[in-house]
Every structure is written in structure tokens, then in C-alpha cells.
Enzyme design. Structure first.
Site, mmCIF file in Angstrom:
data_model
loop_
_atom_site.group_PDB
_atom_site.id
_atom_site.type_symbol
_atom_site.label_atom_id
_atom_site.label_comp_id
_atom_site.label_asym_id
_atom_site.label_seq_id
_atom_site.Cartn_x
_atom_site.Cartn_y
_atom_site.Cartn_z
ATOM 1 N N THR A 124 0.812 -1.239 -0.138
ATOM 2 C CA THR A 124 0.142 -0.074 0.120
ATOM 3 C C THR A 124 0.892 1.143 0.147
ATOM 4 O OG1 THR A 124 -1.442 1.236 1.348
ATOM 5 C CG2 THR A 124 -0.149 -0.376 2.390
ATOM 6 N N ASP A 125 0.404 2.217 -0.354
ATOM 7 C CA ASP A 125 0.890 3.695 -0.317
ATOM 8 C C ASP A 125 1.155 4.133 1.014
ATOM 9 O OD1 ASP A 125 -1.680 4.265 -0.001
ATOM 10 O OD2 ASP A 125 -1.760 5.899 -1.753
ATOM 11 N N GLU A 126 0.219 3.679 1.691
ATOM 12 C CA GLU A 126 0.449 4.188 3.196
ATOM 13 C C GLU A 126 1.872 3.803 4.117
ATOM 14 O OE1 GLU A 126 -3.021 3.382 5.834
ATOM 15 O OE2 GLU A 126 -4.480 3.187 4.099
ATOM 16 N N TYR A 163 -1.683 -0.700 11.280
ATOM 17 C CA TYR A 163 -1.735 -1.338 9.895
ATOM 18 C C TYR A 163 -0.728 -0.984 8.859
ATOM 19 C CZ TYR A 163 -3.177 -1.814 5.047
ATOM 20 O OH TYR A 163 -3.128 -1.999 3.553
ATOM 21 N N LYS A 174 2.225 -3.427 7.296
ATOM 22 C CA LYS A 174 2.562 -3.585 5.727
ATOM 23 C C LYS A 174 4.015 -3.124 5.650
ATOM 24 C CE LYS A 174 0.229 -4.719 3.248
ATOM 25 N NZ LYS A 174 -0.170 -5.937 2.364
HETATM 26 P P1 NAD Z 1 -9.634 -7.217 2.317
HETATM 27 O O1 NAD Z 1 -9.614 -7.325 4.110
HETATM 28 O O2 NAD Z 1 -10.750 -6.943 1.771
HETATM 29 O O3 NAD Z 1 -9.143 -8.798 2.132
HETATM 30 C C1 NAD Z 1 -8.209 -9.713 2.952
HETATM 31 C C2 NAD Z 1 -8.536 -10.908 2.552
HETATM 32 O O4 NAD Z 1 -7.204 -11.691 3.469
HETATM 33 C C3 NAD Z 1 -9.687 -11.575 3.294
HETATM 34 O O5 NAD Z 1 -10.246 -12.637 2.317
HETATM 35 C C4 NAD Z 1 -9.399 -12.318 4.425
HETATM 36 O O6 NAD Z 1 -10.073 -13.312 4.920
HETATM 37 C C5 NAD Z 1 -7.869 -12.773 4.076
HETATM 38 N N1 NAD Z 1 -7.091 -13.069 5.405
HETATM 39 C C6 NAD Z 1 -6.921 -12.081 6.199
HETATM 40 N N2 NAD Z 1 -5.736 -12.716 7.332
HETATM 41 C C7 NAD Z 1 -5.803 -13.902 6.669
HETATM 42 C C8 NAD Z 1 -4.872 -14.894 7.175
HETATM 43 N N3 NAD Z 1 -4.242 -14.720 8.240
HETATM 44 N N4 NAD Z 1 -4.594 -16.230 6.343
HETATM 45 C C9 NAD Z 1 -5.187 -16.166 5.085
HETATM 46 N N5 NAD Z 1 -6.165 -15.222 4.704
HETATM 47 C C10 NAD Z 1 -6.223 -14.187 5.503
HETATM 48 O O7 NAD Z 1 -8.392 -6.678 1.832
HETATM 49 P P2 NAD Z 1 -8.178 -5.857 0.291
HETATM 50 O O8 NAD Z 1 -8.464 -4.463 0.582
HETATM 51 O O9 NAD Z 1 -8.634 -6.683 -0.586
HETATM 52 O O10 NAD Z 1 -6.695 -5.831 0.502
HETATM 53 C C11 NAD Z 1 -5.839 -6.626 -0.131
HETATM 54 C C12 NAD Z 1 -4.450 -6.415 -0.045
HETATM 55 O O11 NAD Z 1 -4.201 -5.005 -0.941
HETATM 56 C C13 NAD Z 1 -3.806 -6.246 0.986
HETATM 57 O O12 NAD Z 1 -2.418 -6.632 1.418
HETATM 58 C C14 NAD Z 1 -3.912 -4.609 1.413
HETATM 59 O O13 NAD Z 1 -2.867 -4.173 2.316
HETATM 60 C C15 NAD Z 1 -3.491 -4.059 0.120
HETATM 61 N N6 NAD Z 1 -4.033 -2.848 -0.548
HETATM 62 C C16 NAD Z 1 -5.298 -2.646 -0.217
HETATM 63 C C17 NAD Z 1 -5.728 -1.263 -0.735
HETATM 64 C C18 NAD Z 1 -7.169 -0.966 -0.760
HETATM 65 O O14 NAD Z 1 -7.582 0.340 -1.069
HETATM 66 N N7 NAD Z 1 -8.186 -1.927 -0.256
HETATM 67 C C19 NAD Z 1 -4.671 -0.293 -1.301
HETATM 68 C C20 NAD Z 1 -3.500 -0.763 -1.531
HETATM 69 C C21 NAD Z 1 -3.179 -2.164 -0.940
HETATM 70 O O1 TDX Z 2 -17.048 6.212 7.634
HETATM 71 C C1 TDX Z 2 -15.827 6.475 7.237
HETATM 72 N N1 TDX Z 2 -15.703 8.047 7.137
HETATM 73 C C2 TDX Z 2 -14.610 8.663 6.511
HETATM 74 O O2 TDX Z 2 -14.668 9.802 6.430
HETATM 75 C C3 TDX Z 2 -14.688 5.844 6.856
HETATM 76 C C4 TDX Z 2 -14.716 4.282 6.925
HETATM 77 C C5 TDX Z 2 -13.510 6.458 6.538
HETATM 78 N N2 TDX Z 2 -13.448 7.708 6.373
HETATM 79 C C6 TDX Z 2 -12.226 8.523 5.850
HETATM 80 C C7 TDX Z 2 -11.043 7.964 6.207
HETATM 81 C C8 TDX Z 2 -10.076 7.947 5.019
HETATM 82 O O3 TDX Z 2 -9.548 9.174 5.071
HETATM 83 O O4 TDX Z 2 -12.373 7.922 4.425
HETATM 84 C C9 TDX Z 2 -11.001 7.713 3.897
HETATM 85 C C10 TDX Z 2 -10.658 6.251 3.157
HETATM 86 O O5 TDX Z 2 -10.933 5.343 4.455
HETATM 87 P P1 TDX Z 2 -10.628 3.753 4.387
HETATM 88 O O6 TDX Z 2 -11.586 3.461 3.553
HETATM 89 O O7 TDX Z 2 -10.824 3.221 5.717
HETATM 90 O O8 TDX Z 2 -9.460 3.699 3.807
HETATM 91 P P2 TDX Z 2 -7.731 4.101 4.028
HETATM 92 O O9 TDX Z 2 -7.686 4.263 5.593
HETATM 93 O O10 TDX Z 2 -7.349 5.301 3.267
HETATM 94 O O11 TDX Z 2 -6.828 2.888 3.834
HETATM 95 C C11 TDX Z 2 -7.201 2.386 2.315
HETATM 96 O O12 TDX Z 2 -6.503 2.523 1.437
HETATM 97 C C12 TDX Z 2 -5.059 1.908 1.954
HETATM 98 C C13 TDX Z 2 -7.385 0.678 2.777
HETATM 99 O O13 TDX Z 2 -8.168 0.197 3.609
HETATM 100 C C14 TDX Z 2 -6.107 0.321 2.982
HETATM 101 O O14 TDX Z 2 -6.081 -1.388 3.033
HETATM 102 C C15 TDX Z 2 -5.035 0.629 1.815
HETATM 103 O O15 TDX Z 2 -3.825 0.128 2.197
#
Ligand code: NAD
Ligand code: TDX
Length: 332
Positions: free
Chosen positions: A121-123, A148, A152
Site C-alpha cells: 500500500t501507499d500508506e 496497519y 505493511k
Molecule cells: P480485504 O480485507 O478485503 O481482504 C483480505 C483477505 O485476506 C480476506 O479475504 C481475508 O479473509 C484474508 N485473510 C486475512 N487474514 C488472513 C490470514 N491470516 N490467512 C489467510 N487469509 C487471510 O483486503 P483488500 O482491501 O482486498 O486488500 C488486499 C491487499 O491489498 C492487502 O495486502 C492490502 O494491504 C492491500 N492494499 C489494499 C488497498 C485498498 O484500497 N483496499 C490499497 C492498497 C493495497
Molecule cells: O466512515 C468513514 N468515514 C470517513 O471519512 C470511513 C470508514 C472512512 N473515512 C475516511 C478515512 C480515510 O480518509 O475515508 C478515507 C478512506 O478510508 P478507508 O476506506 O478506511 O481507507 P484508508 O484508511 O485510506 O486505507 C485504504 O487504502 C489503503 C485501505 O483500507 C487500505 O487497506 C489500503 O492500504
């Protein structure tokens, strides 16, 4: 390459990846997923059984991971605890899955000589000021803010160490905020869509000025497939589609697309340590691997996402009350 091991393939990005792999390639897939609250078996519905199988298990289970890595040709490692707010309530599972889980994958690919692509992630880069002209690049120093993002960051550093010390063949990508179908309703966009379906006003943390750099999940996954095919081992690629928007703008657009009045949201408690702004410079991915995003119109991607949540209430309904109760306990 014939068979991929996809960890976290029942989650949001991982399940969309598996659908894309089945549609766009000849590869078969073994999904390893623990089916935590964030994993959903139904996200793999409709996929051909002769090409996709699901193993329910923990990525930190070294024996299981070893045997699955041995049976497949390459690993795409999505599995993680992924939600910042949960990491503030209870950090421990983030260490177990994000750190120890990545360690287990690394040891198995090292032993069996398999290729790894690690999803991050960019975080890991921390945040930028709202008025800073800079964006994150592959050269930005790591400076994570939350439990988190620090786990990562730790997982990325483990991958780099295993490449350098043991010659593991691995790439890393760090992507910005994804949106699209099958995202858990704890996350910002699906939470607000499902709130409005329930007649509840969207909730903005603090003033709603925080900026996220939105990318459609299919654009993220197309980049992952490209890196898997053409990426150079040991390299990191940032993935982003120039989609910066503040949270208030996103909520206003959701309200408009769902036929609700302007300003129909409420401000709630801010997230402790809330990162101000993320912004990605994806020039390396564009120039070295020739990637371009296909979903350049955020509004139409968001409209399709809203339609998906309207049409798939059975997918999310069971989770809604518990998610909102956990937020309400924090004044969010
Ligand atoms: P998500 O929470 O929707 O999915 C995570 C999945 O991993 C789930 O299916 C969960 O059951 C599984 N999991 C969790 N713990 C586990 C374990 N111990 N063993 C096996 N499986 C396990 O997450 P997502 O948003 O799909 O993110 C996927 C990846 O992408 C993560 O590595 C996250 O850091 C990265 N990422 C997410 C975003 C975003 O915007 N959502 C952005 C950049 C990077
Ligand atoms: O109810 C809400 N109201 C609100 O203002 C929620 C749930 C979030 N927010 C804000 C927090 C953040 O500024 O919205 C923005 C996005 O929030 P999230 O969806 O929780 O995402 P963020 O914390 O930015 O992280 C996401 O992007 C990077 C993913 O959850 C991560 O897995 C990924 O690494």
C-alpha cells in the site's frame, strides 16, 4: 507459468484479481484464504471449478503454506488485515497476518524457488500535506502512521531482505485506495453507499478534507498481472491512477449519484493519527512496463459500484449491523 497461489483471494482486491485472471489469462488459481470477517466465499461464486480452488487456512501456517507453494508456480500475496480503524482497536492480528504471514510465504518461496509478487500500500510512505506539490514515488522514505501501515511496511522490508540475502525472486507493488465491487462495507465508499441504502446519512471523519488517490480495483489488478509478467525481481512499482479527491467530494458525488440532497452527510469523530493525503506518482510503472489505467472516469466507476451494492444486498447485509455498532462505539 500455469498455476498461481493467490493469498487473500476471497477478499476485495484478491477476489477481483481471481476473476480477472480467469477472464484474461489461461492460468489456474489456488486461493488460500482464512475467511476472516473480511473474506467471503461468495466473492468467488461463478468461477470455473476446474480452474479455481479455495483452500481455507492461515497464511501464517508454515506447513500449509509450504505445501501450497510447492504445488504452484508463483504466488500473489494479497492476504492481510487491511483496515486502519480495526488496527487502532486491536493491532495484534495485524502483526500475525501481515508480518508472520509474509514471513511464512517468503520462507516457502525461498525453499521451493518460486516467484513472489507482494501486494502493498501507499500508506507505508506516511502522508503528505494537503498543499504539497509532491507525490509518493519509489524513492520516498518509509514513514508509516498506523499499526496497519507499519505492519505493511514491515512486510515490504522482509520481502526486500529475502531478495537481497537469499536471492528470492520477488516484486512489490504499493497501490493507492481501491474502489469497486466486493469491497467490505467497513471501508469508506461502501459504508456510505450502504448507509444511504438504509436511509442513514454518510459519515465523514473530522472535516472531510483528507485526500485519497482513488483507483478502480480492475486497474490495480491489471497492473499486478503486468508486473507478474514483466516486472524485474527486486523492484518496487507504485500503482496509482491520478485520482486525488477529498473525502467530502467523494461523499457529495455518492449523494448526487444516489439521488440524495447536497450536504446530506454528518461529521463524526476523526480517526486518531488520520493521514492527511496520499498521492501516487506511477511514472515508473507507466514508462517501464507500459501500464495505463482504463477506468479514467471516477464518476462512472462509482456509479457502477453503487449499482453493484444495490444489486448484491445479500452479499453485505449480514455484516451491516455489527460494522455500524463497532463504529458507533467510537463515535463514528
Ligand atoms: P480485504 O480485507 O478485503 O481482504 C483480505 C483477505 O485476506 C480476506 O479475504 C481475508 O479473509 C484474508 N485473510 C486475512 N487474514 C488472513 C490470514 N491470516 N490467512 C489467510 N487469509 C487471510 O483486503 P483488500 O482491501 O482486498 O486488500 C488486499 C491487499 O491489498 C492487502 O495486502 C492490502 O494491504 C492491500 N492494499 C489494499 C488497498 C485498498 O484500497 N483496499 C490499497 C492498497 C493495497
Ligand atoms: O466512515 C468513514 N468515514 C470517513 O471519512 C470511513 C470508514 C472512512 N473515512 C475516511 C478515512 C480515510 O480518509 O475515508 C478515507 C478512506 O478510508 P478507508 O476506506 O478506511 O481507507 P484508508 O484508511 O485510506 O486505507 C485504504 O487504502 C489503503 C485501505 O483500507 C487500505 O487497506 C489500503 O492500504
Amino acid at each position: 507459468m500455469r498455476k498461481l497461489l493467490v493469498t487473500g483471494g476471497a477478499g476485495f482486491i484478491g477476489s477481483n484479481f481471481v476473476h480477472q485472471v480467469v477472464n484474461d489469462t489461461d492460468l489456474d488459481v489456488v486461493v488460500l484464504d482464512k475467511l476472516t470477517y473480511a473474506g467471503n466465499r461468495a466473492s468467488l461464486d461463478g468461477l470455473p471449478e476446474d480452474r479455481v480452488s479455495l483452500v481455507v487456512g492461515d497464511v501464517a501456517d508454515e506447513e500449509l503454506v509450504d505445501s501450497l507453494v510447492q504445488q504452484t508456480d508463483a504466488v500473489v500475496h494479497f492476504a492481510a488485515e487491511s483496515h486502519n480503524d480495526n488496527s487502532l482497536r486491536n493491532p495484534r492480528p495485524f502483526l500475525d497476518t501481515n508480518i508472520i504471514g509474509t514471513y511464512a510465504i517468503l520462507e516457502a518461496v525461498r525453499k521451493h524457488g518460486k516467484r513472489l509478487h507482494h501486494i502493498s500500500t501507499d500508506e507505508v510512505y506516511g502522508d503528505l500535506e494537503l498543499d504539497d506539490p509532491e507525490r509518493f514515488s519509489e524513492r520516498t522514505p518509509y514513514n508509516p502512521s498506523s499499526p496497519y501501515s507499519s505492519t505493511k511496511a514491515g512486510s515490504d522490508l522482509l520481502v526486500r531482505a529475502w531478495v537481497r540475502s537469499f536471492g528470492v525472486e520477488a516484486t512489490i507493488s504499493n497501490c493507492s485506495n481501491n474502489f469497486g465491487p466486493r469491497q467490505h462495507i467497513e471501508k469508506f465508499i461502501p459504508r456510505q453507499i450502504t448507509n444511504l441504502i438504509d436511509g442513514v446519512r454518510p459519515k465523514l471523519y473530522g472535516a472531510g478534507q483528507n485526500v485519497r488517490d482513488w483507483i478502480h480495483v480492475d486497474d490495480h489488478n491489471a497492473a499486478v498481472l503486468l508486473i507478474l509478467d514483466k516486472g524485474v525481481s527486486g523492484e518496487t512499482y507504485l500503482i496509482g491512477a491520478d485520482g486525488e479527491k477529498n473525502n467530502k467530494e467523494v461523499v457529495e458525488l455518492i449523494l448526487e449519484l444516489m439521488g440524495e440532497a447536497d450536504g446530506g452527510y454528518e461529521h463524526v469523530n476523526d480517526r486518531p493519527g488520520h493521514d492527511l493525503r496520499y498521492a501516487i506518482d506511477a511514472s515508473k510503472l507507466r514508462s517501464e512496463l507500459g501500464w495505463t489505467p482504463r477506468y479514467s472516469d471516477f464518476e462512472s466507476g462509482l456509479a457502477a459500484t453503487i449499482e453493484w451494492y444495490r444489486a448484491n444486498e445479500a452479499w453485505w447485509r449480514a455484516e451491516k449491523a455489527a460494522v455500524e455498532a463497532a463504529y458507533a462505539a467510537q463515535g463514528q
